[in-house]
Design a protein around this motif. Structure first.
Motif, PDB file in Angstrom:
ATOM      1  N   VAL A 117       1.050  -1.504  -0.276  1.00  0.00           N
ATOM      2  CA  VAL A 117      -0.077  -0.410  -0.108  1.00  0.00           C
ATOM      3  C   VAL A 117       0.613   1.311  -0.324  1.00  0.00           C
ATOM      4  N   GLN A 118       1.858   1.546   0.603  1.00  0.00           N
ATOM      5  CA  GLN A 118       2.845   2.262   1.017  1.00  0.00           C
ATOM      6  C   GLN A 118       3.465   2.827  -0.475  1.00  0.00           C
ATOM      7  N   ARG A 119       4.030   1.487  -1.638  1.00  0.00           N
ATOM      8  CA  ARG A 119       4.464   1.913  -2.313  1.00  0.00           C
ATOM      9  C   ARG A 119       3.284   2.069  -3.569  1.00  0.00           C
ATOM     10  N   THR A 120       2.467   1.346  -3.488  1.00  0.00           N
ATOM     11  CA  THR A 120       1.762   2.546  -4.226  1.00  0.00           C
ATOM     12  C   THR A 120       1.161   3.043  -4.210  1.00  0.00           C
ATOM     13  N   CYS A 121       0.992   3.876  -2.921  1.00  0.00           N
ATOM     14  CA  CYS A 121       0.654   5.483  -2.770  1.00  0.00           C
ATOM     15  C   CYS A 121       1.444   6.200  -3.101  1.00  0.00           C
ATOM     16  N   GLN A 122       3.094   6.076  -3.056  1.00  0.00           N
ATOM     17  CA  GLN A 122       3.407   6.875  -3.408  1.00  0.00           C
ATOM     18  C   GLN A 122       4.049   6.910  -5.153  1.00  0.00           C
ATOM     19  N   ALA A 123       3.942   5.700  -6.010  1.00  0.00           N
ATOM     20  CA  ALA A 123       3.621   6.287  -7.533  1.00  0.00           C
ATOM     21  C   ALA A 123       2.531   6.673  -7.508  1.00  0.00           C
ATOM     22  N   LEU A 124       1.546   6.050  -6.707  1.00  0.00           N
ATOM     23  CA  LEU A 124       0.053   6.893  -6.904  1.00  0.00           C
ATOM     24  C   LEU A 124       0.545   8.524  -7.457  1.00  0.00           C
ATOM     25  N   ALA A 125       0.630   9.685  -5.855  1.00  0.00           N
ATOM     26  CA  ALA A 125       1.050  10.264  -5.506  1.00  0.00           C
ATOM     27  C   ALA A 125       2.126  11.678  -6.915  1.00  0.00           C
ATOM     28  N   ALA A 126       3.475  10.479  -7.062  1.00  0.00           N
ATOM     29  CA  ALA A 126       4.459  10.717  -8.349  1.00  0.00           C
ATOM     30  C   ALA A 126       3.293  11.782  -9.661  1.00  0.00           C
ATOM     31  N   ARG A 127       2.606  10.108  -9.886  1.00  0.00           N
ATOM     32  CA  ARG A 127       2.320  10.067 -11.351  1.00  0.00           C
ATOM     33  C   ARG A 127       1.131  11.535 -11.144  1.00  0.00           C
ATOM     34  N   GLY A 128       0.450  12.063 -10.384  1.00  0.00           N
ATOM     35  CA  GLY A 128      -0.253  13.208 -10.127  1.00  0.00           C
ATOM     36  C   GLY A 128      -1.991  12.695  -9.710  1.00  0.00           C
TER      37      GLY A 128
END
Length: 241
Positions: A117-128
């Motif tokens: 979940v943490q890594r997915t949220c980081q990727a989602l935020a970075a992608r916009g």
């Protein structure tokens, strides 16, 4: 519910697995929507494709056997929603963004581990992606009983793959026969606890990009000598009215 699906929605999904979620999505988006589902394992993909044919659902689903983290969903800017149930969803966030419509869409990922979940949220935020939210699903007590339900009316047009459903047929015509209580008694209610681990669901929203003379709200710029910001130009942004 988390993906705001309705009849006519286009959905991208990975992985297909047993196809149980796929069937639920198809019943929600039919008769005018479509599901693009991607499965990494060839045998599972073939099995799912076979079951969709047997259940007369092939017209509403496209099955692809490929690695979604490397090859994506096989479509671009057509999906209203993306659902992921894979070991490393953060590696497919970029492909999810590309599959979603330019004007925006919803993202949802199921992961059993908080590290995922943490890594997915980081990727989602970075992608916009915006409106990021994670909901934890916990075991609940259920009351189990036998009921008789009518088959779903997917509104399929007449044809060789139309199956048991007729477009416009009143639901009352498709109601299953009543149970014969002399031979099929209804079981008494029984409470039971469904054991299992927690399951966090992570959701996000792709916002619409509106192009202006100087750029869009996502920071994309018109092609120029300085190149592109974030690896993207405004070629896929919605023109400002």
């Amino acid at each position: 519910m988390m993906l705001d699906l309705r009849p006519g929605s286009v959905v991208c999904e990975s992985g297909t697995g047993s196809g149980s979620v796929s069937h639920a999505i198809i019943r929600t988006v039919a008769p005018t929507g479509h599901l693009h589902t991607v499965e990494f394992h060839q045998q599972r993909a073939e099995k799912a494709r076979e079951e969709f044919r047997e259940h007369h659902l092939s017209r509403w689903v496209t099955v692809r056997n490929q690695d979604v983290c490397r090859s994506g969903f096989g479509v671009s800017h057509v999906a209203d929603a993306v659902f992921l149930d894979i070991p490393s969803p953060w590696e497919a966030v970029g492909h999810a963004w590309d599959a979603l419509k330019v004007e925006g869409g919803r993202f949802c990922s199921f992961s059993p581990c908080i590290e995922q979940v943490q890594r997915t949220c980081q990727a989602l935020a970075a992608r916009g992606f915006s409106e990021l939210s994670t909901v934890e699903v916990l075991p609940q007590v259920y009351s189990v009983r036998t009921v008789s339900l009518p088959p779903p009316d997917l509104g399929a047009a007449p044809g060789p793959d139309a199956g048991p459903f007729r477009s416009g047929a009143p639901m009352k015509e498709a109601v299953a026969p009543r149970l014969d209580l002399r031979t099929q008694p209804i079981r008494p209610d029984a409470s039971c606890r469904i054991a299992g681990t927690t399951g966090p669901w992570t959701t996000g929203t792709k916002d619409e990009c509106v192009a202006t003379p100087t750029g869009c709200k996502k920071g994309h710029l018109s092609p120029g000598p300085e190149g592109e910001v974030g690896g993207e130009s405004m070629s896929n942004c919605v023109p400002e009215l």
